[in-house]
Design a protein around this motif. Structure first.
Motif, PDB file in Angstrom:
ATOM      1  N   TYR A  21       0.704  -1.247   0.086  1.00 20.30           N
ATOM      2  CA  TYR A  21      -0.042  -0.106   0.043  1.00 20.30           C
ATOM      3  C   TYR A  21       0.726   1.180  -0.166  1.00 20.30           C
ATOM      4  CZ  TYR A  21      -4.158  -2.621   0.523  1.00 20.30           C
ATOM      5  OH  TYR A  21      -5.106  -3.663   0.070  1.00 20.30           O
ATOM      6  N   SER A  22       2.045   1.294   0.432  1.00 16.51           N
ATOM      7  CA  SER A  22       3.045   2.373   0.373  1.00 16.51           C
ATOM      8  C   SER A  22       3.211   2.580  -1.048  1.00 16.51           C
ATOM      9  CB  SER A  22       4.112   2.134   1.214  1.00 16.51           C
ATOM     10  OG  SER A  22       3.916   1.985   2.517  1.00 16.51           O
ATOM     11  N   LEU A  23       3.675   1.480  -1.900  1.00 20.50           N
ATOM     12  CA  LEU A  23       4.036   1.677  -3.036  1.00 20.50           C
ATOM     13  C   LEU A  23       2.841   2.283  -4.027  1.00 20.50           C
ATOM     14  CD1 LEU A  23       6.498  -1.464  -3.599  1.00 20.50           C
ATOM     15  CD2 LEU A  23       7.203   1.051  -3.711  1.00 20.50           C
ATOM     16  N   MET A  24       1.724   1.682  -3.812  1.00 22.10           N
ATOM     17  CA  MET A  24       0.566   1.813  -4.489  1.00 22.10           C
ATOM     18  C   MET A  24       0.013   3.317  -4.030  1.00 22.10           C
ATOM     19  SD  MET A  24      -1.728  -1.488  -4.404  1.00 22.10           S
ATOM     20  CE  MET A  24      -2.859  -1.432  -5.630  1.00 22.10           C
ATOM     21  N   THR A  25       0.237   3.878  -2.841  1.00 22.01           N
ATOM     22  CA  THR A  25      -0.071   5.283  -2.549  1.00 22.01           C
ATOM     23  C   THR A  25       0.949   6.203  -3.335  1.00 22.01           C
ATOM     24  OG1 THR A  25      -0.819   4.760  -0.426  1.00 22.01           O
ATOM     25  CG2 THR A  25      -0.163   6.801  -0.678  1.00 22.01           C
ATOM     26  N   LEU A  26       2.039   5.654  -3.407  1.00 19.87           N
ATOM     27  CA  LEU A  26       3.162   6.502  -4.256  1.00 19.87           C
ATOM     28  C   LEU A  26       2.553   6.568  -5.832  1.00 19.87           C
ATOM     29  CD1 LEU A  26       5.881   7.832  -4.571  1.00 19.87           C
ATOM     30  CD2 LEU A  26       6.889   5.632  -4.981  1.00 19.87           C
ATOM     31  N   MET A  27       2.249   5.584  -6.292  1.00 23.87           N
ATOM     32  CA  MET A  27       1.768   5.546  -7.657  1.00 23.87           C
ATOM     33  C   MET A  27       0.475   6.485  -7.923  1.00 23.87           C
ATOM     34  SD  MET A  27       4.015   3.707  -9.200  1.00 23.87           S
ATOM     35  CE  MET A  27       3.305   3.801 -10.823  1.00 23.87           C
ATOM     36  N   ILE A  28      -0.405   6.718  -6.799  1.00 16.74           N
ATOM     37  CA  ILE A  28      -1.299   7.631  -6.742  1.00 16.74           C
ATOM     38  C   ILE A  28      -0.847   9.000  -7.169  1.00 16.74           C
ATOM     39  CG2 ILE A  28      -3.225   8.648  -5.454  1.00 16.74           C
ATOM     40  CD1 ILE A  28      -3.731   5.810  -4.130  1.00 16.74           C
ATOM     41  N   PHE A  29       0.091   9.495  -6.320  1.00 13.10           N
ATOM     42  CA  PHE A  29       0.725  10.592  -6.182  1.00 13.10           C
ATOM     43  C   PHE A  29       1.458  11.033  -7.657  1.00 13.10           C
ATOM     44  CE2 PHE A  29       0.592  10.255  -1.491  1.00 13.10           C
ATOM     45  CZ  PHE A  29      -0.345  11.773  -1.379  1.00 13.10           C
ATOM     46  N   ILE A  30       1.955   9.823  -8.300  1.00 11.86           N
ATOM     47  CA  ILE A  30       2.737   9.876  -9.361  1.00 11.86           C
ATOM     48  C   ILE A  30       1.805  10.311 -10.687  1.00 11.86           C
ATOM     49  CG2 ILE A  30       4.084   8.635 -11.207  1.00 11.86           C
ATOM     50  CD1 ILE A  30       5.551   7.452  -8.823  1.00 11.86           C
ATOM     51  N   SER A  31       0.644   9.590 -10.493  1.00  7.42           N
ATOM     52  CA  SER A  31      -0.303   9.429 -11.766  1.00  7.42           C
ATOM     53  C   SER A  31      -1.050  10.889 -11.415  1.00  7.42           C
ATOM     54  CB  SER A  31      -1.518   8.402 -11.471  1.00  7.42           C
ATOM     55  OG  SER A  31      -2.271   8.654 -10.035  1.00  7.42           O
ATOM     56  N   LEU A  32      -1.468  11.489 -10.306  1.00  5.89           N
ATOM     57  CA  LEU A  32      -2.021  12.683 -10.183  1.00  5.89           C
ATOM     58  C   LEU A  32      -1.081  13.649 -10.773  1.00  5.89           C
ATOM     59  CD1 LEU A  32      -3.971  12.240  -6.999  1.00  5.89           C
ATOM     60  CD2 LEU A  32      -5.003  12.488  -8.969  1.00  5.89           C
ATOM     61  N   ILE A  33       0.182  13.849 -10.183  1.00  8.14           N
ATOM     62  CA  ILE A  33       1.145  14.832 -10.587  1.00  8.14           C
ATOM     63  C   ILE A  33       1.320  14.760 -12.147  1.00  8.14           C
ATOM     64  CG2 ILE A  33       3.784  15.376 -10.367  1.00  8.14           C
ATOM     65  CD1 ILE A  33       3.627  14.413  -7.467  1.00  8.14           C
ATOM     66  N   PHE A  34       1.502  13.717 -12.749  1.00 13.44           N
ATOM     67  CA  PHE A  34       1.656  13.341 -14.066  1.00 13.44           C
ATOM     68  C   PHE A  34       0.506  14.031 -14.990  1.00 13.44           C
ATOM     69  CE2 PHE A  34       1.379  11.070 -18.182  1.00 13.44           C
ATOM     70  CZ  PHE A  34       2.632  11.283 -18.603  1.00 13.44           C
ATOM     71  N   SER A  35      -0.794  13.705 -14.303  1.00 10.13           N
ATOM     72  CA  SER A  35      -1.956  14.156 -15.181  1.00 10.13           C
ATOM     73  C   SER A  35      -2.107  15.580 -15.225  1.00 10.13           C
ATOM     74  CB  SER A  35      -2.906  13.546 -14.778  1.00 10.13           C
ATOM     75  OG  SER A  35      -3.281  11.977 -14.993  1.00 10.13           O
ATOM     76  N   LEU A  36      -1.743  16.199 -14.104  1.00  9.18           N
ATOM     77  CA  LEU A  36      -2.148  17.586 -13.719  1.00  9.18           C
ATOM     78  C   LEU A  36      -1.085  18.347 -14.287  1.00  9.18           C
ATOM     79  CD1 LEU A  36      -2.947  17.715 -10.003  1.00  9.18           C
ATOM     80  CD2 LEU A  36      -4.315  18.390 -11.800  1.00  9.18           C
ATOM     81  N   TYR A  37       0.230  18.013 -14.410  1.00  8.02           N
ATOM     82  CA  TYR A  37       1.389  18.604 -15.248  1.00  8.02           C
ATOM     83  C   TYR A  37       0.983  18.615 -16.605  1.00  8.02           C
ATOM     84  CZ  TYR A  37       5.825  19.348 -17.748  1.00  8.02           C
ATOM     85  OH  TYR A  37       6.958  19.549 -18.499  1.00  8.02           O
ATOM     86  N   HIS A  38       0.310  17.656 -17.253  1.00  7.76           N
ATOM     87  CA  HIS A  38       0.375  17.687 -18.833  1.00  7.76           C
ATOM     88  C   HIS A  38      -0.814  18.548 -19.139  1.00  7.76           C
ATOM     89  CE1 HIS A  38       3.557  15.341 -20.309  1.00  7.76           C
ATOM     90  NE2 HIS A  38       3.561  14.573 -19.374  1.00  7.76           N
ATOM     91  N   ILE A  39      -1.800  18.607 -18.154  1.00  7.31           N
ATOM     92  CA  ILE A  39      -3.387  19.184 -18.359  1.00  7.31           C
ATOM     93  C   ILE A  39      -2.984  20.629 -18.302  1.00  7.31           C
ATOM     94  CG2 ILE A  39      -5.562  19.799 -17.552  1.00  7.31           C
ATOM     95  CD1 ILE A  39      -6.155  16.824 -16.661  1.00  7.31           C
ATOM     96  N   ASN A  40      -2.251  21.116 -17.360  1.00  4.02           N
ATOM     97  CA  ASN A  40      -1.842  22.370 -17.118  1.00  4.02           C
ATOM     98  C   ASN A  40      -0.959  22.948 -18.376  1.00  4.02           C
ATOM     99  OD1 ASN A  40      -1.382  24.663 -15.118  1.00  4.02           O
ATOM    100  ND2 ASN A  40       0.752  24.287 -15.487  1.00  4.02           N
TER     101      ASN A  40
END
Length: 502
Positions: free
Chosen positions: A458-477
């Motif tokens: 769950y630590s690694l999966m939580t990290l993936m949540i943050f990575i996916s959100l940051i990646f998506s927001l960066y490219h949308i921005n």
């Protein structure tokens, strides 16, 4: 502001509006599903799934695809936001949906015994189908009203009609389920469809159109145009519903009604809760695409914008879903339904392929390319049915999830080839790079599920949540400048307040 930036902003604004509405709709659906799971269990859910699938099949056959073809015709004829240019089309649509709805209701009544025998193996549900026949009429009438709102891009009215229709349907269903248990199935299905009908009429009638006389000649000429496209869409819709219907019957015979309930519960999560993202975005996307259907360049731009936004939104949703699926299933259903977790986890990966193939698929409808559309509908539905049967036969429910994922990969590849050859449609290399990274993020998260150490997992999966959100927001921005977009409404409000003070 560039046209591209405006387009991306419009997509996000529409998604935000309908996303908010659909969030509440999903909550309503979760509560309704929880009631069904608690009061009548998987077997009862299987009965509801079979009844709804059968009625959906009848609605699609008798409805002639008017709810989609009407949107296309209304969007094309709606010039410069002048209702006079489209009033005739709207009134023709309303006449057609009444006639097709009436036809569907009579069809259900006449074949009620046959439907019961085919669906349940006996005539025990004959009277249920007779009672539920009116739903086919209700559904067609409400679809017609909502098509008018969508074609005119009256998105706020459309959002309210959907929200209030579902909300009041739930409020009336709660006491019925608590008192009648499994006998509540028919009354609640009727009430849900009736509330949607009432609110669709209420908001549609807020649009004041010219009530000029429509000659028989005008009715037949424009009606023929609507029905021609509608018939094409009907074949596709019927094939999809028939495929679902057959796989449910197959599961019921090879497995049990409980297995049908599990199948329906799993694909409700995928199609209704996660897939609702596509429904939300198509609300404005399809009318927009239909209005520029003669310009391949504009179509390509619209599809690229929509596909990019789709994968940016769906990627973090998939990661969140994979991380919290073990918590969500018991909340939405009951712990009994944990059996569907492997099926749903495989299936959710297919949504990433579906996000892009869904965007491309609308090109054929917007173009009115009936021959190719029919060919793809037949081919893809046969492929889906065969893959699902094989998946369930060899690996049970988990096999269905894997076949769902693999099917949408083939669907994506097939549409990519078709749209390139017929309309010179293609994606740029930078799109594929972003798409590949999204695929890696989702796949890595999927494999993290198999780690035995729960803290590490769950630590690694939580990290993936943050990575996916940051990646998506960066490219949308990068496309639209989110700060500028969200600052605009605030600045507008401040300017209005300043004007009032002056």
């Amino acid at each position: 502001m560039s046209e591209s930036k405006k387009a991306y902003q419009q997509i996000l604004k529409t998604t935000s509006l309908f996303g908010g509405v659909q969030f509440f709709t999903i909550i309503i659906s979760v509560i309704r599903t929880k009631l069904i799971a608690v009061f009548i269990g998987p077997a009862g859910m299987g009965v509801i799934a079979l009844l709804n699938s059968t009625l959906g099949l009848i609605s699609s056959i008798s409805g002639l695809g008017i709810e989609t073809s009407a949107v296309k015709n209304i969007s094309e004829n709606y010039k410069n936001e002048d209702l006079k240019t489209v009033s005739k089309t709207i009134h023709i649509v309303k006449r057609i949906v009444f006639l097709t709805g009436l036809f569907g209701m009579l069809l259900t009544i006449v074949f009620s015994k046959v439907l019961s025998i085919i669906t349940f193996g006996n005539s025990s549900q004959t009277y249920a189908f007779i009672l539920l026949a009116v739903i086919v009429l209700f559904k067609q009438l409400s679809s017609g009203q909502l098509a008018v709102l969508q074609g005119l891009r009256q998105l706020q009215f459309l959002a309210k009609a959907n929200l209030y229709g579902n909300l009041f349907g739930l409020l009336f269903s709660i006491p019925i389920y608590s008192f009648l248990k499994i006998d509540a199935i028919i009354p609640t299905i009727l009430i849900a469809s009736l509330t949607v009908l009432i609110f669709s009429f209420y908001y549609s009638n807020k649009i004041k159109t010219d009530k000029g006389e429509i000659t028989k000649e005008a009715f037949f000429i424009e009606g023929k145009s609507i029905l021609k496209l509608g018939f094409m869409l009907t074949i596709s819709s019927v094939l999809t519903l028939l495929s679902t219907y057959l796989i449910q019957i197959y599961i019921g015979k090879i497995g049990s009604l409980e297995q049908v309930g599990f199948y329906n519960a799993g694909f409700t999560l995928l199609n209704s809760y996660v897939g609702i993202i596509f429904t939300v975005m198509s609300t404005d996307y399809f009318p927009k695409l239909a209005s520029v259907n003669s310009d391949n360049y504009k179509i390509r731009q619209s599809v690229i914008e929509q596909a990019f936004t789709s994968i940016m939104i769906i990627t973090p949703v998939i990661v969140l879903f994979l991380t919290f699926i073990s918590v969500l299933i018991p909340i939405i259903y009951t712990p009994k339904f944990n059996e569907i977790i492997p099926m749903v986890c495989f299936g959710i990966l297919g949504m990433l392929f579906r996000a892009v193939s869904w965007s491309m698929g609308f090109i054929l409808i917007a173009k009115g390319d009936s021959k190719m559309f029919i060919k793809t509908a037949v081919g893809f539905n046969i492929l889906s049915l065969v893959m699902n049967v094989l998946g369930y036969y060899f690996y049970g429910l988990e096999g269905l999830g894997f076949s769902f994922c693999l099917y949408f990969l083939f669907h994506f590849i097939g549409l990519k080839i078709i749209t390139k050859k017929r309309y010179d449609f293609y994606f740029e290399e930078d799109f594929y790079l972003i798409y590949f990274i999204c695929f890696l993020i989702c796949t890595i998260t999927f494999f993290f599920r198999f780690l035995e150490n729960p803290i590490l997992k769950y630590s690694l999966m939580t990290l993936m949540i943050f990575i996916s959100l940051i990646f998506s927001l960066y490219h949308i921005n990068k496309k639209i400048n989110l700060k500028e977009m969200f600052a605009s409404p605030i600045q507008k409000k401040n300017n209005q307040n300043d004007s009032k003070q002056l």
